[in-house]
Enzyme design. Structure first.
Site, PDB file in Angstrom:
ATOM      1  N   ASP A 185     -37.890   2.227 -44.256  1.00 24.11           N
ATOM      2  CA  ASP A 185     -36.515   1.799 -44.469  1.00 24.11           C
ATOM      3  C   ASP A 185     -35.725   2.944 -45.121  1.00 24.11           C
ATOM      4  O   ASP A 185     -35.812   4.079 -44.648  1.00 24.11           O
ATOM      5  CB  ASP A 185     -36.479   0.514 -45.304  1.00 24.11           C
ATOM      6  N   TYR A 319     -25.791   2.948 -48.330  1.00 22.55           N
ATOM      7  CA  TYR A 319     -25.463   2.950 -46.902  1.00 22.55           C
ATOM      8  C   TYR A 319     -24.133   3.645 -46.654  1.00 22.55           C
ATOM      9  O   TYR A 319     -23.958   4.342 -45.656  1.00 22.55           O
ATOM     10  CB  TYR A 319     -25.427   1.504 -46.373  1.00 22.55           C
ATOM     11  N   HIS A 378     -41.522  -4.778 -40.607  1.00 23.65           N
ATOM     12  CA  HIS A 378     -40.668  -3.767 -41.229  1.00 23.65           C
ATOM     13  C   HIS A 378     -41.083  -3.490 -42.671  1.00 23.65           C
ATOM     14  O   HIS A 378     -41.074  -2.354 -43.122  1.00 23.65           O
ATOM     15  CB  HIS A 378     -39.212  -4.232 -41.177  1.00 23.65           C
TER      16      HIS A 378
END
Length: 400
Positions: A185, A319, A378
């Site tokens: 991630d 982000y 994930h």
């Protein structure tokens, strides 16, 4: 488990302490949740399902041990040090095997160091988990700036490259002159950046998500059935699974108000990450059937850490930093430097977009290790810590 650590003026022991008032406030806020009506579909296509959130909130308010998180963290050797103006929290567990290879692992979003805790035993004490002394690692688990118990950046610029440089400084402060790095991630962006910066002492990296696939989609092979399925999964992610990424990379402050004000809102935002992990998490609460290590307590530990530290907005800002850095590099026509250390990659089947070996070799020519386990998603380290640890050992064994 050894807690010996090289410390100096820049590194100090750290303990996690949360006041009773914080837990009282959290419990009251969960109880006062204003609930939406039930979704009009039978799946998650409209978002996190009401039954899932009702079950999660019920457990969180009525059954969860609010002191569990604090106890788990304080049972481990935690430290803090200031790097580049930000206090960095990290867990540092040295193996009893003195020849162990130092390893720095970086968590992701909506994860934290919580998602990596169950790998500490297998990685630092392999002989107790079916391994040999030669499999041992000295383990460093830092909290990304703005996440969990690390401080929040007060200036712009904390993208993956800057975090990677901070991690290099951290390993230097700990006295490690030879080490490896791992990430999934957000952590995969950090480990990738470390591999491209190739600081002295970094021997290699291991990744479990191909972050570059998003930007390179049109350049990735689509001949085999596996490659076409991977393209379909990536297309689905970019068209139907991109909401959280889009919001956090463009307006993290806006969603931050909700994440800091409503614990149930925070929880829903966090578990809506991807289809595979969402349904596994939902099973744990609705059906009482956890998948691997994705238990109710472990999931709520992670959400509670975000809530108690008030880091919903600051974590989301990474982000935004990443998006701006990518746009600036693209506008300037700057391609990233190649990775200058050996790369190992594990393709877990439940990943958001599983990456065939051919895809990984486009990004990392000369790939040193590749494997495809039969389970795991994930959040592989969180969901399948023993299997994940086996992969890390295998991927990095040739670098010892």
């Amino acid at each position: 488990m050894s807690t010996t650590v090289q410390t100096g003026i820049d590194i100090r022991p750290f303990q996690s302490e949360f006041p009773d008032e914080a837990f009282d406030d959290l419990r009251a806020r969960i109880a006062a949740t204003r609930w939406p009506s039930k979704e009009l579909v039978s799946d998650r296509s409209q978002g996190v399902q009401l039954a899932t959130m009702r079950a999660l909130a019920q457990y969180w308010e009525k059954e969860y041990d609010f002191r569990r998180l604090e106890a788990r963290l304080n049972a481990l050797p935690q430290f803090a040090t200031e790097i580049d103006g930000v206090e960095i929290h990290f867990i540092h567990v040295r193996s009893e095997h003195e020849d162990a290879l130092p390893l720095i692992m970086t968590h992701g979003w909506p994860g934290s160091v919580i998602e990596l805790l169950e790998t500490i035993g297998p990685l630092t004490a392999p002989t107790a988990h079916g391994g040999t002394p030669e499999d041992a690692f000295h383990l460093v688990l830092p909290s990304i700036p703005g996440y969990g118990l690390s401080g929040e950046p007060t200036e712009l610029g904390w993208d993956a490259d800057r975090i990677a440089r901070a991690w290099t400084e951290l390993m230097n402060r700990l006295g490690y002159t030879r080490y490896v790095a791992q990430g999934g991630d957000v952590g995969a962006y950090v480990a990738d950046a470390m591999g491209r910066q190739a600081p002295e002492g970094l021997l290699g990296i291991h990744l479990n998500v191909l972050t570059a696939a998003v930007a390179l989609k049109d350049q990735l092979p689509a001949q085999s059935e596996q490659e076409r399925a991977a393209h379909d999964a990536l297309t689905t992610f970019l068209t139907d699974g991109f909401a959280i990424v889009l919001e956090q990379s463009t307006r993290p402050q806006t969603i931050g108000y909700s994440l800091l004000d409503s614990p149930v809102g925070l929880a829903a935002w966090m578990i809506d990450h991807d289809t595979d992990s969402y349904y596994k998490i939902s099973r744990a609460f609705v059906d009482g059937e956890p998948v691997g290590n994705l238990t109710r307590d472990n999931i709520v530990d992670d959400i509670t850490l975000y809530w108690l530290t008030g880091t919903g907005a600051s974590a989301a800002r990474w982000y935004w930093e990443f998006g701006r850095a990518q746009a600036a590099a693209g506008a300037a026509g700057q391609a990233p430097p190649p990775v200058a250390v050996p790369v190992g990659f594990t393709n877990f089947p439940g990943e958001v977009f599983p990456a065939p070996r051919s895809w990984v070799e486009v990004v990392f020519p000369g790939l040193a290790y590749f494997n495809e386990p039969d389970r795991g998603g994930h959040f592989a380290a969180w969901e399948e810590p023993e299997l994940f640890s086996d992969e890390v050992r295998a991927a990095l064994s040739s670098l010892r």
